[in-house]
Design a protein around this motif. Structure first.
Motif, PDB file in Angstrom:
ATOM      1  N   GLY A  14       3.937  -1.781   4.300  1.00 54.40           N
ATOM      2  CA  GLY A  14       4.027  -0.323   4.355  1.00 54.40           C
ATOM      3  C   GLY A  14       3.276   0.371   3.239  1.00 54.40           C
ATOM      4  N   SER A  15       2.821  -0.390   2.210  1.00 53.48           N
ATOM      5  CA  SER A  15       2.045   0.255   1.146  1.00 53.48           C
ATOM      6  C   SER A  15       0.726   0.759   1.723  1.00 53.48           C
ATOM      7  CB  SER A  15       1.727  -0.724   0.018  1.00 53.48           C
ATOM      8  OG  SER A  15       2.886  -1.244  -0.546  1.00 53.48           O
ATOM      9  N   ALA A  16       0.276   1.896   1.206  1.00 51.88           N
ATOM     10  CA  ALA A  16      -0.977   2.468   1.708  1.00 51.88           C
ATOM     11  C   ALA A  16      -2.155   1.661   1.189  1.00 51.88           C
ATOM     12  CB  ALA A  16      -1.090   3.909   1.251  1.00 51.88           C
ATOM     13  N   VAL A  17      -3.081   1.362   2.072  1.00 52.20           N
ATOM     14  CA  VAL A  17      -4.274   0.599   1.691  1.00 52.20           C
ATOM     15  C   VAL A  17      -5.454   1.546   1.544  1.00 52.20           C
ATOM     16  CG1 VAL A  17      -5.881  -1.204   2.409  1.00 52.20           C
ATOM     17  CG2 VAL A  17      -3.433  -1.471   2.844  1.00 52.20           C
ATOM     18  N   LEU A  18      -5.730   2.288   2.604  1.00 49.62           N
ATOM     19  CA  LEU A  18      -6.853   3.211   2.567  1.00 49.62           C
ATOM     20  C   LEU A  18      -6.740   4.198   3.717  1.00 49.62           C
ATOM     21  CD1 LEU A  18      -8.658   2.016   5.079  1.00 49.62           C
ATOM     22  CD2 LEU A  18      -9.611   0.545   3.345  1.00 49.62           C
ATOM     23  N   VAL A  19      -7.617   5.182   3.686  1.00 50.71           N
ATOM     24  CA  VAL A  19      -7.667   6.142   4.789  1.00 50.71           C
ATOM     25  C   VAL A  19      -8.932   5.860   5.581  1.00 50.71           C
ATOM     26  CG1 VAL A  19      -7.837   8.575   5.408  1.00 50.71           C
ATOM     27  CG2 VAL A  19      -6.379   7.862   3.506  1.00 50.71           C
ATOM     28  N   LEU A  38     -10.108  -5.722   4.936  1.00 54.55           N
ATOM     29  CA  LEU A  38     -10.241  -4.574   4.044  1.00 54.55           C
ATOM     30  C   LEU A  38      -9.908  -4.954   2.607  1.00 54.55           C
ATOM     31  CD1 LEU A  38      -8.397  -2.001   6.342  1.00 54.55           C
ATOM     32  CD2 LEU A  38     -10.862  -2.339   6.120  1.00 54.55           C
ATOM     33  N   VAL A  39      -8.776  -5.577   2.444  1.00 52.58           N
ATOM     34  CA  VAL A  39      -8.383  -6.026   1.108  1.00 52.58           C
ATOM     35  C   VAL A  39      -7.761  -7.410   1.240  1.00 52.58           C
ATOM     36  CG1 VAL A  39      -7.904  -3.699   0.244  1.00 52.58           C
ATOM     37  CG2 VAL A  39      -6.053  -5.037   1.212  1.00 52.58           C
ATOM     38  N   THR A  40      -7.748  -8.122   0.132  1.00 49.87           N
ATOM     39  CA  THR A  40      -7.114  -9.437   0.131  1.00 49.87           C
ATOM     40  C   THR A  40      -5.914  -9.404  -0.805  1.00 49.87           C
ATOM     41  OG1 THR A  40      -9.271 -10.420   0.475  1.00 49.87           O
ATOM     42  CG2 THR A  40      -7.539 -11.901  -0.212  1.00 49.87           C
ATOM     43  N   ILE A  70     -14.636   4.718   9.618  1.00 48.00           N
ATOM     44  CA  ILE A  70     -15.315   4.886   8.319  1.00 48.00           C
ATOM     45  C   ILE A  70     -14.232   5.026   7.248  1.00 48.00           C
ATOM     46  CG2 ILE A  70     -16.787   6.410   6.945  1.00 48.00           C
ATOM     47  CD1 ILE A  70     -18.158   7.162   9.606  1.00 48.00           C
ATOM     48  N   VAL A  71     -14.416   4.263   6.178  1.00 49.91           N
ATOM     49  CA  VAL A  71     -13.433   4.310   5.084  1.00 49.91           C
ATOM     50  C   VAL A  71     -13.624   5.642   4.350  1.00 49.91           C
ATOM     51  CG1 VAL A  71     -12.703   3.218   2.938  1.00 49.91           C
ATOM     52  CG2 VAL A  71     -13.473   1.798   4.859  1.00 49.91           C
ATOM     53  N   LYS A  72     -12.562   6.424   4.304  1.00 46.69           N
ATOM     54  CA  LYS A  72     -12.662   7.726   3.622  1.00 46.69           C
ATOM     55  C   LYS A  72     -12.265   7.588   2.156  1.00 46.69           C
ATOM     56  CE  LYS A  72     -13.754  10.936   5.435  1.00 46.69           C
ATOM     57  NZ  LYS A  72     -15.168  11.351   5.673  1.00 46.69           N
ATOM     58  N   SER A  73     -11.173   6.934   1.908  1.00 50.41           N
ATOM     59  CA  SER A  73     -10.762   6.742   0.510  1.00 50.41           C
ATOM     60  C   SER A  73      -9.884   5.502   0.417  1.00 50.41           C
ATOM     61  CB  SER A  73      -9.992   7.956   0.005  1.00 50.41           C
ATOM     62  OG  SER A  73      -8.833   8.127   0.789  1.00 50.41           O
ATOM     63  N   ILE A  74      -9.930   4.891  -0.759  1.00 51.87           N
ATOM     64  CA  ILE A  74      -9.144   3.671  -0.987  1.00 51.87           C
ATOM     65  C   ILE A  74      -7.896   4.092  -1.762  1.00 51.87           C
ATOM     66  CG2 ILE A  74      -9.195   1.343  -1.967  1.00 51.87           C
ATOM     67  CD1 ILE A  74     -11.577   1.430  -0.275  1.00 51.87           C
ATOM     68  N   ARG A  75      -6.779   3.557  -1.365  1.00 51.23           N
ATOM     69  CA  ARG A  75      -5.524   3.993  -1.970  1.00 51.23           C
ATOM     70  C   ARG A  75      -4.958   2.989  -2.971  1.00 51.23           C
ATOM     71  NH1 ARG A  75      -2.955   8.199   1.427  1.00 51.23           N
ATOM     72  NH2 ARG A  75      -4.642   9.710   1.401  1.00 51.23           N
ATOM     73  N   LEU A  76      -5.678   1.924  -3.231  1.00 52.66           N
ATOM     74  CA  LEU A  76      -5.164   0.965  -4.213  1.00 52.66           C
ATOM     75  C   LEU A  76      -6.313   0.342  -4.975  1.00 52.66           C
ATOM     76  CD1 LEU A  76      -6.009  -1.350  -2.212  1.00 52.66           C
ATOM     77  CD2 LEU A  76      -3.637  -1.472  -1.542  1.00 52.66           C
ATOM     78  N   LYS A 129     -15.578  -0.083   0.478  1.00 51.04           N
ATOM     79  CA  LYS A 129     -15.557   1.086  -0.406  1.00 51.04           C
ATOM     80  C   LYS A 129     -15.675   2.343   0.454  1.00 51.04           C
ATOM     81  CE  LYS A 129     -20.485   0.586  -1.520  1.00 51.04           C
ATOM     82  NZ  LYS A 129     -20.721  -0.066  -0.257  1.00 51.04           N
ATOM     83  N   ALA A 130     -15.383   3.464  -0.161  1.00 51.00           N
ATOM     84  CA  ALA A 130     -15.438   4.717   0.589  1.00 51.00           C
ATOM     85  C   ALA A 130     -16.830   4.874   1.190  1.00 51.00           C
ATOM     86  CB  ALA A 130     -15.118   5.883  -0.336  1.00 51.00           C
ATOM     87  N   GLY A 131     -16.864   5.278   2.435  1.00 52.47           N
ATOM     88  CA  GLY A 131     -18.148   5.466   3.117  1.00 52.47           C
ATOM     89  C   GLY A 131     -18.534   4.281   3.979  1.00 52.47           C
TER      90      GLY A 131
END
Ligand code: CAO
Length: 586
Positions: free
Chosen positions: A71-76, A37-39, A56-62, A26-28
């Motif tokens: 190529g899909s965005a996962v997170l920043v 990160l994701v499954t 550090i995870v800044k934001s989740i994109r999905l 999660k963010a933070g």
């Protein structure tokens, strides 16, 4: 200087709409490089998307349920190093510089199977760039021969064979598994690229192979039709295989659902039928449905995922399920701990001995089935207080009937289906034999169905196919079904479902020999019947000894559930049923 980067879905093969089933951060959150990160889960494989760098995870994109593709965005991710592991947050989703970009389309697509979860994301292709088609195979001509070699198995070389599924002369269908390889990172089934007869198969368990190693040649069945041709021969690009399910960290392997197609090979098929461990072992011995990261987490805590009930769709095990299991285990009262204890029991270890000091030795790796059934019988033996009750049934009349009916029906009737039917009848009369102890040891679960498993001896070890609804089937149907299942077992073709749901087991060694033995209860079942070889014995009829055909029976039962008197009544009933088949119809 801290930098933000957008983490993208790496090359996941030809899948372009794969649902996200779990978001593991999660963010933070501070994540390590390679941390999952994701499954994602397609119908063919489960895979984790790892962090390309620590940060550090800044934001989740999905979100869970979103469908993604390469190529899909996962997170920043905010990273310290500023290395562009995926792509700067603001950049176009193209040209993400992976730490070790794949050298060419072929390897980027094909290595994904074995290493996707631990490798940094490979360089995504541009949106309209199509995956490179898999090179065409040498045509498998009808009536001709096709050389079968080990397909592209990613970066792995000298991978040991852990299971051999065929032998020379076997007739295989396209995609039937020929052998299974297991590296420290993945388990891969090598399929037959076409239907045909296996020739020149010389490999054995323990042999090490690499991409291109010869397996055998296939004498292509003359009636092979287009559907049997390797996918790679078709004009469409062959399906790019899905990444193997694997652990992110320790390389714990799972069978890939669809592993890399080799140049000239059909793509590897879905995993071989789940491991034919004894049915009751299914929960523990079959590969539980969980993502690689959950496996790693479970492993770190020493949790056997086979014991954890998955709460997500299709019984998938989540992080919370593992945590809940651990909490419950820690809080469990000693009684239930005793009921479940096996790995935790501190039994004295057998000393490690260097046998080579006494003479030459050879170490042979155990086949997977053997390892699984060993773990299962060990668990059962440690957890269940066994008692074995022996008896003998007079099957003189049954034998005459069996022979006459074999001739009359044209179906080979062995003793097994008769015994199965008699056991079903006895279980109906003594329903505690059709029960399981609840995991907390507080109640008895009585089953209203009657499925019976029978141990089958196969070249790769013991498996327990299950015949369903034995109480509702006739002897001939049971004979046909047991013969069919036994053949499938020996050919390594049993499906997971065919080994699940048993209520009781029969282990018949009668075809081999011996008198009595102690079968081990197939937990969580509570009873198992061992059948030994019948022989003519003198039996006193009150006036004289008569030559009677007697079959030795050994009933092992879980003494926590079954009392000795109950078991004795059960076996006496069974003996009566076998001695006089008319009782079966009462
Ligand atoms: N007494 C005397 N003969 C017997 C017998 C018995 N109790 N049981 C079977 N036979 C005979 C059969 O009638 C058959 O004889 P014919 O070929 O002359 O007709 C022969 O033995 C072989 O039978 P089978 O083994 O092919 O068939 P089955 O139905 O009896 O058994 C199966 C099928 C799958 C149970 C058996 O093949 C098998 O794998 N047994 C081993 C089970 C095992 O490993 N148990 C141990 C588990 S714990 O480690």
């Amino acid at each position: 200087m801290a930098k933000e980067m957008e983490v993208l879905v790496p090359d996941i093969g030809d899948f372009d709409s794969v649902p996200v089933i779990d978001i593991l951060v999660k963010a933070g959150d501070q994540v390590e490089k390679e941390a999952p990160l994701v499954t994602l889960e397609s119908d063919k494989a489960t895979m984790d998307v790892p962090a390309p760098q620590a940060g550090i995870v800044k934001s989740i994109r999905l979100k869970v349920g979103d469908k993604v593709k390469q190529g899909s965005a996962v997170l920043v991710l905010e990273t310290d190093s500023g290395e562009a592991a995926s792509k700067p947050a603001s950049a176009e989703p193209k040209n993400a510089a992976a730490e070790k970009p794949q050298a060419k389309a072929e390897s980027s697509s094909q290595n994904s199977s074995a290493s996707a979860a631990t490798k940094p994301p490979s360089q995504p292709k541009s949106p309209d760039e199509k995956p490179a088609p898999i090179a065409p195979a040498k045509p498998a001509e009808k009536g001709g021969k096709q050389e079968v070699t080990v397909p592209d198995i990613g970066d792995f070389k000298e991978v040991p064979i852990i299971e051999v599924r065929v032998k020379d002369g076997d007739v295989v269908a396209k995609e039937d598994t020929l052998l299974t390889l297991e590296s420290d990172k993945a388990t891969l089934d090598v399929p037959a690229p076409a239907a045909g007869t296996v020739r020149g198969f010389k490999l054995k368990v323990g042999d090490k192979v690499s991409k291109g190693s010869a397996i055998c040649s296939l004498e292509i069945a003359a009636e092979t039709n287009a559907a049997d041709q390797p996918a790679s021969e078709k004009t469409e690009p062959a399906e790019k295989p899905a990444p193997a399910k694997k652990s992110a960290a320790h390389g714990e392997a799972e069978a890939p659902s669809s592993a890399p197609g080799n140049l000239g090979q059909a793509p590897l098929p879905p995993p071989a039928s789940p491991l034919p461990a004894p049915d009751a072992a299914v929960d523990a011995a079959m590969i539980p449905h969980a993502s690689p990261s959950i496996r790693k987490f479970a492993r770190e805590l020493g949790v056997d995922l086979g014991q954890v009930k998955g709460s997500a769709p299709h019984g998938r095990i989540t992080l919370e399920d593992v945590q809940g299991y651990v909490k419950k285990s820690l809080a469990a009262p000693s009684a239930s701990v005793a009921a479940n204890a096996s790995s935790s029991s501190s039994i004295p270890k057998i000393p490690v001995i260097d046998f080579a000091q006494f003479g030459p030795i050879e170490t042979q790796p155990l086949a997977r089935i053997r390892k699984l059934s060993a773990a299962h019988v060990h668990r059962s033996w440690l957890n269940i207080p066994h008692v074995t009750q022996n008896d003998e049934a007079d099957i003189t009349e049954l034998e005459a009937f069996r022979k006459s009916q074999s001739e009359e029906t044209g179906v080979k009737l062995t003793l097994l289906p008769f015994i199965m039917k008699a056991v079903a009848k006895a279980m109906t009369a003594y329903p505690e034999f059709n029960a399981s102890l609840s995991p907390d040891g507080e109640s008895l679960i009585l089953k209203q169905y009657l499925h019976i498993g029978f141990a089958a001896d196969t070249p790769n070890g013991l498996v327990v196919p299950v015949v369903r609804d034995v109480d509702q089937k006739g002897i001939v149907a049971l004979a046909q079904e047991t013969a069919e299942l036994a053949k499938k077992a020996r050919d390594g073709k049993l499906k997971g479902d065919e080994m699940r749901g048993g209520c009781f087991s029969i282990s018949s060694l009668g075809g081999i020999g011996g008198s009595h033995f102690t079968p081990i209860v197939n937990a969580p079942e509570v009873g198992i019947l061992g059948v030994s070889r019948s022989s003519i014995k003198p039996v006193w009829d009150g006036k004289a000894f008569q030559p009677r055909l007697m079959v030795p029976l050994s009933l092992s039962y879980d003494h926590r559930v079954i009392d000795g008197a109950y078991a004795a009544r059960f076996i006496v009933q069974l003996v009566k049923l076998l001695a006089d088949l008319r009782r079966l119809s009462l």
